[in-house]
Write a protein that holds these residues in place. Structure first.
Motif, mmCIF file in Angstrom:
data_model
loop_
_atom_site.group_PDB
_atom_site.id
_atom_site.type_symbol
_atom_site.label_atom_id
_atom_site.label_comp_id
_atom_site.label_asym_id
_atom_site.label_seq_id
_atom_site.Cartn_x
_atom_site.Cartn_y
_atom_site.Cartn_z
ATOM 1 N N VAL A 114 4.477 0.017 -3.716
ATOM 2 C CA VAL A 114 3.714 1.199 -4.091
ATOM 3 C C VAL A 114 4.431 2.398 -3.480
ATOM 4 O O VAL A 114 4.749 2.395 -2.289
ATOM 5 N N SER A 115 4.700 3.420 -4.283
ATOM 6 C CA SER A 115 5.397 4.605 -3.770
ATOM 7 C C SER A 115 4.611 5.227 -2.621
ATOM 8 O O SER A 115 3.407 4.997 -2.464
ATOM 9 N N ALA A 116 5.280 6.032 -1.822
ATOM 10 C CA ALA A 116 4.670 6.627 -0.629
ATOM 11 C C ALA A 116 3.377 7.364 -0.945
ATOM 12 O O ALA A 116 2.418 7.303 -0.175
ATOM 13 N N ASP A 117 3.312 8.030 -2.101
ATOM 14 C CA ASP A 117 2.096 8.767 -2.462
ATOM 15 C C ASP A 117 1.155 7.976 -3.369
ATOM 16 O O ASP A 117 0.092 8.460 -3.747
ATOM 17 N N TYR A 126 0.841 -1.188 0.000
ATOM 18 C CA TYR A 126 0.000 0.000 0.000
ATOM 19 C C TYR A 126 0.880 1.243 0.000
ATOM 20 O O TYR A 126 2.062 1.191 0.300
ATOM 21 N N ALA A 127 0.260 2.387 -0.330
ATOM 22 C CA ALA A 127 0.967 3.669 -0.308
ATOM 23 C C ALA A 127 0.953 4.203 1.122
ATOM 24 O O ALA A 127 -0.110 4.351 1.720
ATOM 25 N N GLU A 128 2.107 4.482 1.669
ATOM 26 C CA GLU A 128 2.210 4.901 3.073
ATOM 27 C C GLU A 128 1.406 6.168 3.376
ATOM 28 O O GLU A 128 0.722 6.240 4.399
ATOM 29 N N SER A 129 1.445 7.167 2.511
ATOM 30 C CA SER A 129 0.726 8.413 2.790
ATOM 31 C C SER A 129 -0.732 8.372 2.318
ATOM 32 O O SER A 129 -1.495 9.290 2.615
ATOM 33 N N ASN A 130 -1.117 7.337 1.609
ATOM 34 C CA ASN A 130 -2.504 7.137 1.186
ATOM 35 C C ASN A 130 -2.785 5.638 1.160
ATOM 36 O O ASN A 130 -2.819 5.023 0.099
ATOM 37 N N PRO A 131 -2.989 5.013 2.340
ATOM 38 C CA PRO A 131 -3.104 3.556 2.425
ATOM 39 C C PRO A 131 -4.318 2.960 1.724
ATOM 40 O O PRO A 131 -4.437 1.740 1.658
ATOM 41 N N LEU A 132 -5.204 3.786 1.188
ATOM 42 C CA LEU A 132 -6.311 3.249 0.399
ATOM 43 C C LEU A 132 -5.830 2.749 -0.954
ATOM 44 O O LEU A 132 -6.515 1.983 -1.625
ATOM 45 N N ILE A 133 -4.626 3.187 -1.372
ATOM 46 C CA ILE A 133 -4.037 2.723 -2.631
ATOM 47 C C ILE A 133 -3.241 1.455 -2.337
ATOM 48 O O ILE A 133 -2.289 1.464 -1.557
ATOM 49 N N HIS A 144 8.993 4.877 2.714
ATOM 50 C CA HIS A 144 7.718 5.352 3.262
ATOM 51 C C HIS A 144 7.579 6.866 3.242
ATOM 52 O O HIS A 144 6.503 7.390 3.508
ATOM 53 N N ILE A 145 8.659 7.583 2.921
ATOM 54 C CA ILE A 145 8.607 9.049 2.897
ATOM 55 C C ILE A 145 8.936 9.590 1.509
ATOM 56 O O ILE A 145 8.178 10.378 0.948
ATOM 57 N N ASN A 146 10.066 9.174 0.951
ATOM 58 C CA ASN A 146 10.509 9.660 -0.348
ATOM 59 C C ASN A 146 9.774 8.891 -1.443
ATOM 60 O O ASN A 146 10.035 7.719 -1.677
ATOM 61 N N THR A 147 8.869 9.561 -2.123
ATOM 62 C CA THR A 147 8.032 8.897 -3.119
ATOM 63 C C THR A 147 8.805 8.426 -4.350
ATOM 64 O O THR A 147 8.302 7.620 -5.125
ATOM 65 N N ASN A 148 10.040 8.901 -4.523
ATOM 66 C CA ASN A 148 10.855 8.493 -5.672
ATOM 67 C C ASN A 148 11.899 7.442 -5.337
ATOM 68 O O ASN A 148 12.758 7.155 -6.158
ATOM 69 N N MET A 149 11.830 6.851 -4.134
ATOM 70 C CA MET A 149 12.861 5.903 -3.711
ATOM 71 C C MET A 149 12.256 4.519 -3.474
ATOM 72 O O MET A 149 11.273 4.367 -2.761
#
Length: 186
Positions: free
Chosen positions: A126-129, A71-78, A169-174
């Motif tokens: 899944v990226s953070a965002d 899941y996406a850490e900053s949007n766990p619905l994804i 979980h923070i850097n969406t490009n890593m």
């Protein structure tokens, strides 16, 4: 005590019509209605909203097992999941699905990036965002998608094959990968 049995020990399955459940993937989002996402061999996996109730299995996505769910850490619905199929054929692919509502509904990936894969098995991140998916099949080069699995692009500098991929979980490009050949690879 089996040492008192006095000979051979016979084991019997007591559950009629029940096959084993081999859990191979778990993800626990920090918020949302899902408490846990699971991946199972032979039974695909489930979205658990109540740990005291057996939920329905994931819809098919041409898999009979889910090897990875993330899941996406900053949007766990994804959420995204990938898996394999004992009866793999390239025509039956894509062996993965995406959800933007916490697993209530799933959209099967539009195509497969894995024409040379033995079964589509592997790991997904899944990226953070939630804007990027990275799929690392166990037997072919990793790929990424920025359109929820509509199209896939080869991860040019990533080790191949990769055993596991996880998102920062923070850097969406890593993303981080472990290679079956070289060990860790940031």
């Amino acid at each position: 005590d089996i040492t008192v049995a006095g000979g051979a020990v016979a084991w019997y399955e007591q559950a009629v019509g029940d096959e084993e459940h081999n859990v191979v993937a778990l993800a626990a989002p920090p918020s949302g209605s899902a408490i846990l996402y699971s991946g199972l061999h032979d039974h695909n996996g489930m979205v658990h909203t109540d740990l005291t109730v057996a939920p329905p299995r994931y819809p098919n996505a041409n898999t009979n097992m889910t090897s990875s769910v993330a899941y996406a850490e900053s949007n766990p619905l994804i959420v995204a999941r990938v898996g394999g199929n004992k009866n793999y054929t390239a025509a039956a692919a894509p062996y993965g699905a995406y959800s933007s509502d916490g697993g209530n509904t799933w959209t099967t990936f539009a195509n497969t990036p894995l024409p040379n894969s033995a079964d589509g098995d592997g790991s997904i991140a899944v990226s953070a965002d939630g804007s990027t998916l990275v799929w690392a099949p166990y037997d072919v080069a990793p790929v990424y998608s920025t359109d929820q699995g509509q199209t896939w692009t080869l991860c040019a500098s990533a080790p191949s094959p990769s055993k596991k991929v996880v998102a920062d979980h923070i850097n969406t490009n890593m993303f981080y990968m472990s290679s079956m050949k070289y060990g860790s690879y940031p």
